[in-house]
Design a protein around this motif. Structure first.
Motif, mmCIF file in Angstrom:
data_model
loop_
_atom_site.group_PDB
_atom_site.id
_atom_site.type_symbol
_atom_site.label_atom_id
_atom_site.label_comp_id
_atom_site.label_asym_id
_atom_site.label_seq_id
_atom_site.Cartn_x
_atom_site.Cartn_y
_atom_site.Cartn_z
ATOM 1 N N GLN A 1 -14.884 0.774 5.638
ATOM 2 C CA GLN A 1 -14.123 -0.786 6.334
ATOM 3 C C GLN A 1 -12.954 -0.714 5.467
ATOM 4 O OE1 GLN A 1 -18.214 -1.807 4.306
ATOM 5 N NE2 GLN A 1 -16.676 -3.805 4.787
ATOM 6 N N TYR A 2 -13.341 -0.265 3.804
ATOM 7 C CA TYR A 2 -12.037 -0.673 3.013
ATOM 8 C C TYR A 2 -11.106 0.964 2.829
ATOM 9 C CZ TYR A 2 -15.873 -3.727 1.513
ATOM 10 O OH TYR A 2 -16.807 -4.963 1.867
ATOM 11 N N ARG A 3 -10.824 1.551 3.834
ATOM 12 C CA ARG A 3 -9.998 1.986 3.822
ATOM 13 C C ARG A 3 -8.910 1.652 4.564
ATOM 14 N NH1 ARG A 3 -12.385 8.027 4.477
ATOM 15 N NH2 ARG A 3 -13.973 8.094 1.708
ATOM 16 N N PRO A 4 -7.492 2.366 4.665
ATOM 17 C CA PRO A 4 -6.156 1.797 5.174
ATOM 18 C C PRO A 4 -6.387 2.572 6.926
ATOM 19 C CG PRO A 4 -5.135 2.256 3.459
ATOM 20 C CD PRO A 4 -6.579 2.598 3.725
ATOM 21 N N LYS A 5 -6.054 1.517 8.140
ATOM 22 C CA LYS A 5 -6.483 1.644 9.378
ATOM 23 C C LYS A 5 -5.568 2.829 10.030
ATOM 24 C CE LYS A 5 -9.787 0.057 10.519
ATOM 25 N NZ LYS A 5 -10.759 -1.168 8.637
ATOM 26 N N ASP A 6 -4.235 3.080 9.044
ATOM 27 C CA ASP A 6 -2.917 3.610 10.197
ATOM 28 C C ASP A 6 -2.230 4.071 8.645
ATOM 29 O OD1 ASP A 6 -0.770 4.862 11.218
ATOM 30 O OD2 ASP A 6 -0.276 3.596 12.347
ATOM 31 N N LEU A 7 -2.299 5.351 8.158
ATOM 32 C CA LEU A 7 -1.519 4.998 7.069
ATOM 33 C C LEU A 7 -0.371 5.876 6.780
ATOM 34 C CD1 LEU A 7 -4.157 8.705 5.298
ATOM 35 C CD2 LEU A 7 -4.186 6.120 4.262
ATOM 36 N N SER A 8 0.123 5.314 8.169
ATOM 37 C CA SER A 8 1.337 5.994 8.308
ATOM 38 C C SER A 8 2.305 4.794 8.419
ATOM 39 C CB SER A 8 2.067 5.884 9.751
ATOM 40 O OG SER A 8 1.498 5.086 11.691
ATOM 41 N N LYS A 9 1.578 3.060 7.748
ATOM 42 C CA LYS A 9 1.746 1.468 7.538
ATOM 43 C C LYS A 9 1.764 1.954 6.024
ATOM 44 C CE LYS A 9 2.258 1.132 11.874
ATOM 45 N NZ LYS A 9 1.920 -0.042 12.469
ATOM 46 N N GLY B 1 1.124 -1.426 -0.125
ATOM 47 C CA GLY B 1 0.385 -0.060 0.025
ATOM 48 C C GLY B 1 1.285 0.980 -0.130
ATOM 49 N N MET B 2 0.021 1.881 -0.886
ATOM 50 C CA MET B 2 1.058 3.733 -0.652
ATOM 51 C C MET B 2 0.148 4.758 0.225
ATOM 52 S SD MET B 2 2.920 3.271 -4.166
ATOM 53 C CE MET B 2 1.588 1.913 -4.926
ATOM 54 N N ARG B 3 0.675 5.586 -0.088
ATOM 55 C CA ARG B 3 0.188 6.670 0.484
ATOM 56 C C ARG B 3 -0.239 7.598 -0.961
ATOM 57 N NH1 ARG B 3 4.605 8.547 4.997
ATOM 58 N NH2 ARG B 3 4.376 7.021 5.758
ATOM 59 N N THR B 4 -1.193 6.816 -1.442
ATOM 60 C CA THR B 4 -1.702 8.263 -2.686
ATOM 61 C C THR B 4 -3.362 8.466 -2.952
ATOM 62 O OG1 THR B 4 -2.161 6.115 -3.760
ATOM 63 C CG2 THR B 4 0.059 7.167 -3.952
ATOM 64 N N GLY B 5 -3.901 8.896 -3.633
ATOM 65 C CA GLY B 5 -5.877 9.136 -3.604
ATOM 66 C C GLY B 5 -6.346 8.279 -3.829
ATOM 67 N N PHE B 6 -5.230 6.867 -4.125
ATOM 68 C CA PHE B 6 -6.187 5.498 -4.330
ATOM 69 C C PHE B 6 -7.209 5.397 -3.224
ATOM 70 C CE2 PHE B 6 -6.156 1.137 -4.696
ATOM 71 C CZ PHE B 6 -6.474 -0.027 -5.858
ATOM 72 N N LEU C 1 10.952 -7.008 -7.616
ATOM 73 C CA LEU C 1 10.710 -6.708 -6.604
ATOM 74 C C LEU C 1 10.089 -6.094 -5.681
ATOM 75 C CD1 LEU C 1 12.603 -4.763 -5.177
ATOM 76 C CD2 LEU C 1 12.467 -3.119 -6.775
ATOM 77 N N VAL C 2 9.758 -6.936 -4.331
ATOM 78 C CA VAL C 2 8.395 -6.596 -3.231
ATOM 79 C C VAL C 2 9.228 -5.153 -2.654
ATOM 80 C CG1 VAL C 2 7.456 -7.350 -1.712
ATOM 81 C CG2 VAL C 2 8.503 -8.647 -3.568
ATOM 82 N N ILE C 3 8.465 -3.811 -3.053
ATOM 83 C CA ILE C 3 8.440 -2.974 -2.275
ATOM 84 C C ILE C 3 7.395 -2.382 -1.112
ATOM 85 C CG2 ILE C 3 8.505 -1.381 -4.225
ATOM 86 C CD1 ILE C 3 10.293 0.230 -2.427
ATOM 87 N N ALA C 4 8.102 -2.963 0.068
ATOM 88 C CA ALA C 4 6.666 -2.471 1.020
ATOM 89 C C ALA C 4 7.345 -1.907 2.478
ATOM 90 C CB ALA C 4 5.656 -3.579 1.489
ATOM 91 N N HIS C 5 6.567 -1.611 3.179
ATOM 92 C CA HIS C 5 6.785 -0.759 4.315
ATOM 93 C C HIS C 5 6.303 -2.073 4.948
ATOM 94 C CE1 HIS C 5 5.551 1.132 8.644
ATOM 95 N NE2 HIS C 5 6.247 1.937 7.475
ATOM 96 N N ALA C 6 7.748 -1.299 5.838
ATOM 97 C CA ALA C 6 8.252 -1.936 7.184
ATOM 98 C C ALA C 6 7.226 -3.175 7.665
ATOM 99 C CB ALA C 6 9.492 -1.685 8.310
ATOM 100 N N GLU D 1 4.287 -3.074 6.444
ATOM 101 C CA GLU D 1 2.916 -3.801 5.509
ATOM 102 C C GLU D 1 2.410 -5.224 6.104
ATOM 103 O OE1 GLU D 1 -0.058 -3.809 2.779
ATOM 104 O OE2 GLU D 1 1.512 -1.864 2.314
ATOM 105 N N PRO D 2 0.259 -4.963 6.005
ATOM 106 C CA PRO D 2 0.113 -5.802 6.183
ATOM 107 C C PRO D 2 -0.288 -6.674 5.777
ATOM 108 C CG PRO D 2 -1.755 -3.647 6.331
ATOM 109 C CD PRO D 2 -0.084 -3.692 6.342
ATOM 110 N N SER D 3 -0.070 -7.429 4.354
ATOM 111 C CA SER D 3 -0.396 -7.946 3.614
ATOM 112 C C SER D 3 0.894 -8.332 3.211
ATOM 113 C CB SER D 3 -1.171 -6.671 1.977
ATOM 114 O OG SER D 3 -0.066 -6.986 1.445
ATOM 115 N N TRP D 4 1.463 -8.402 3.091
ATOM 116 C CA TRP D 4 2.935 -9.015 3.127
ATOM 117 C C TRP D 4 4.312 -9.512 4.737
ATOM 118 C CZ3 TRP D 4 5.016 -11.010 -1.115
ATOM 119 C CH2 TRP D 4 6.244 -11.579 -0.810
ATOM 120 N N PRO D 5 4.667 -10.767 4.598
ATOM 121 C CA PRO D 5 4.165 -11.748 3.442
ATOM 122 C C PRO D 5 2.975 -12.386 3.578
ATOM 123 C CG PRO D 5 5.600 -11.832 4.958
ATOM 124 C CD PRO D 5 5.028 -10.952 5.156
#
Length: 223
Positions: A178-186, A166-171, A212-217, A219-223
């Motif tokens: 219910q479908y928004r990230p709970k913590d944008l800092s992650k 997940g990225m900090r964008t307007g996505f 190449l996988v790149i995610a916040h440390a 990131e709840p959807s990885w692994p």
């Protein structure tokens, strides 16, 4: 020098961050999007229309004398159970994320002379979750398509699959709570993912960053 880099979804979010990064590394971003970017060369197109996408690629490639790379950063989503999401909206997610990616790359290949392709997948193209059948189907498709394309073009075109979390964008802006990230800092800032994409684009000849996988440390959807 990166040369002419075609960027889908380059008017906002990750695509805009990629366009900025390309510019910073001496390249010229050529944007395909349904909205105009803040600056730079572009063609307006709805990527759910494959033939229109192909025509837009052709226009930009001919106008600028070819392409050195393609980055397919455009993406959309429609959350909800399979029964809840109207068929037309479900299919549009696949049309933009998967078929749009394929159409753009198909049209770009004749204009790439030893260039590179970077497709943007998702951690949800490797791990499935509830209420995301359209998005998961599209991104699992991007993974399979990219791996097959890499095999098909090996030694001629560089192909990289970038898998962001997940990225900090307007996505997420138009989603219900219910479908928004709970913590944008992650979520990762998109410029970090753009830097990884530029890393893949700037590898020396005969060297490939295949995936190449790149995610916040955290990131709840990885692994």
């Amino acid at each position: 020098m990166l040369g002419n880099v075609l960027v889908t979804g380059g008017a906002a979010g990750l695509g805009a961050a990629v366009a900025d990064a390309v510019r910073e590394h001496g390249g010229t971003p050529l944007v395909l999007d349904k909205s105009a970017p803040a600056h730079g060369e572009f063609e307006l197109v709805d990527l759910s229309d494959g033939r229109a996408a192909e025509a837009a690629v052709e226009t930009l490639a001919r106008r600028h004398g070819g392409l050195s790379a393609v980055v397919t950063a455009a993406g959309t989503d429609r959350c909800g159970t399979l029964a809840e999401v109207p068929a037309k909206e479900w299919e549009r997610v696949v049309q933009v994320n998967l078929f749009g990616t394929v159409a753009v790359i198909r049209a770009a290949l004749p204009h790439l002379d030893g260039g590179r392709v970077v497709t943007v997948g998702s951690t949800l193209g490797l791990r499935a979750v509830s209420d995301a059948t359209a998005y998961c189907a599209s991104k699992f498709g991007v993974v399979g398509f990219t791996r097959a394309l890499a095999a098909e073009t090996a030694g001629r075109i560089g192909v990289t699959l970038v898998v962001p979390g997940g990225m900090r964008t307007g996505f997420f802006d138009d989603r219900t709570e219910q479908y928004r990230p709970k913590d944008l800092s992650k979520l990762n800032p998109p410029d970090r993912v753009a830097a990884a994409i530029v890393f893949a684009l700037t590898q020396p000849p005969e060297c490939e960053v295949r995936e190449l996988v790149i995610a916040h440390a955290e990131e709840p959807s990885w692994p």
